[in-house]
Design a protein around this motif. Structure first.
Motif, PDB file in Angstrom:
ATOM      1  N   ARG A  87      41.637  51.670  51.717  1.00  0.00           N
ATOM      2  CA  ARG A  87      40.673  50.666  52.154  1.00  0.00           C
ATOM      3  C   ARG A  87      39.444  50.662  51.247  1.00  0.00           C
ATOM      4  O   ARG A  87      38.917  49.608  50.891  1.00  0.00           O
ATOM      5  CB  ARG A  87      40.259  50.931  53.606  1.00  0.00           C
ATOM      6  CG  ARG A  87      41.357  50.583  54.611  1.00  0.00           C
ATOM      7  CD  ARG A  87      40.934  50.951  56.033  1.00  0.00           C
ATOM      8  NE  ARG A  87      39.689  50.296  56.412  1.00  0.00           N
ATOM      9  CZ  ARG A  87      39.607  49.050  56.875  1.00  0.00           C
ATOM     10  NH1 ARG A  87      40.706  48.334  56.998  1.00  0.00           N
ATOM     11  NH2 ARG A  87      38.446  48.540  57.211  1.00  0.00           N
ATOM     12  N   GLU A  88      38.991  51.850  50.870  1.00  0.00           N
ATOM     13  CA  GLU A  88      37.839  51.940  49.967  1.00  0.00           C
ATOM     14  C   GLU A  88      38.135  51.256  48.638  1.00  0.00           C
ATOM     15  O   GLU A  88      37.250  50.637  48.037  1.00  0.00           O
ATOM     16  CB  GLU A  88      37.479  53.405  49.745  1.00  0.00           C
ATOM     17  CG  GLU A  88      36.225  53.605  48.908  1.00  0.00           C
ATOM     18  CD  GLU A  88      35.856  55.071  48.745  1.00  0.00           C
ATOM     19  OE1 GLU A  88      34.872  55.355  48.030  1.00  0.00           O
ATOM     20  OE2 GLU A  88      36.555  55.927  49.329  1.00  0.00           O
TER      21      GLU A  88
ATOM     22  N   ARG B 225      34.438  51.384  56.349  1.00  0.00           N
ATOM     23  CA  ARG B 225      34.963  52.637  56.871  1.00  0.00           C
ATOM     24  C   ARG B 225      34.951  52.603  58.395  1.00  0.00           C
ATOM     25  O   ARG B 225      33.948  52.274  59.009  1.00  0.00           O
ATOM     26  CB  ARG B 225      34.113  53.810  56.374  1.00  0.00           C
ATOM     27  CG  ARG B 225      34.609  55.184  56.839  1.00  0.00           C
ATOM     28  CD  ARG B 225      33.693  56.275  56.324  1.00  0.00           C
ATOM     29  NE  ARG B 225      33.759  56.375  54.878  1.00  0.00           N
ATOM     30  CZ  ARG B 225      34.666  57.090  54.217  1.00  0.00           C
ATOM     31  NH1 ARG B 225      35.585  57.770  54.886  1.00  0.00           N
ATOM     32  NH2 ARG B 225      34.655  57.137  52.913  1.00  0.00           N
TER      33      ARG B 225
END
Length: 240
Positions: free
Chosen positions: A196-197, A203
């Protein structure tokens, strides 16, 4: 992950198996799931019906470990349908949260203590809920073997019938995206948070089943956008 004759043959075999198992399954959510056709391999991703699923468990072995919670979020084409999201805390049968693990390990990871899961629902009820949501949809998960193995084991134990699943693994899609020229992937790059980062996604707090299912759904859509063709690629291009 390309549409080839062998993929078509495999899909045909899978549909025949689903039809056979539907005749063996008891009436209810499992039989309905097995009897409902899935989207064909040529279905554009912009039209595919998917369900992002996350299971929190006490370990990795479905023969020994327990399901603690199940979360799911529908994906309709290139949109997440939050109104269809759901999940359950699962009350284990006569055993505590840490069955199959060292004392306190599961509670430390998941935040699900014995008193929390004691207020949950039986696995049969949680399984029925996810099977209803999964009807006519392809399962999406990050490291999909966990969801595949635990859900199938639960169906065999509770209903005496296997659970064939058509699946998309966002971990394997991420491997395709970040692997170097020699297929090398740096350590930790395939974890859900790291993936995802990579796409600049926010987050989230980990180890909550519904939140992790949403995180997986968002990652999948980012991956599809990265792979290009704006959802015109066929479903076969992303299947496990």
């Amino acid at each position: 992950m390309k549409l080839v004759p062998s993929a078509l043959s495999a899909a045909a075999r899978a549909e025949r198996k689903r039809t056979r198992l539907a005749r063996q399954a008891p009436p209810g959510a499992l039989q309905d799931y097995l009897a409902t056709p899935l989207d064909g391999l040529r279905t554009p991703l912009s039209q595919a019906r998917l369900l992002a699923v996350d299971l929190e468990t006490t370990g990795l072995d479905p023969a020994r470990d327990l399901v603690l919670s199940i979360g799911f979020v529908p994906i309709d084409g290139l949109s997440i349908r939050l109104g269809g999201a759901g999940g359950s805390i699962v009350c284990p049968p006569s055993r505590g949260v840490d069955a199959g693990r060292g004392p306190g390990q599961s509670a430390a990871v998941h935040g699900l203590t014995d008193d929390v899961v004691a207020a949950g629902v039986p696995l049969r009820e949680a399984l029925e809920q996810v099977l209803v949501a999964l009807r006519g949809r392809v399962l999406v998960a990050h490291f999909v073997s966990i969801e595949r193995d635990f859900l199938a084991a639960a169906c065999r134990r509770l209903h005496g019938v296997d659970l064939p699943l058509t699946m998309i693994d966002t971990l394997e899609l991420q491997r395709l995206i970040v692997a170097g020229p020699e297929g090398h992937v740096r350590g930790g790059a395939l974890r859900l948070a790291a993936a995802r980062e990579h796409f600049g996604l926010p987050r989230y707090r980990a180890h909550d089943a519904v939140t992790d299912a949403l995180a997986c759904a968002e990652l999948y859509l980012a991956q599809v956008a990265h792979l290009g063709r704006r959802g015109e690629a066929p479903l076969s291009h992303v299947l496990e």
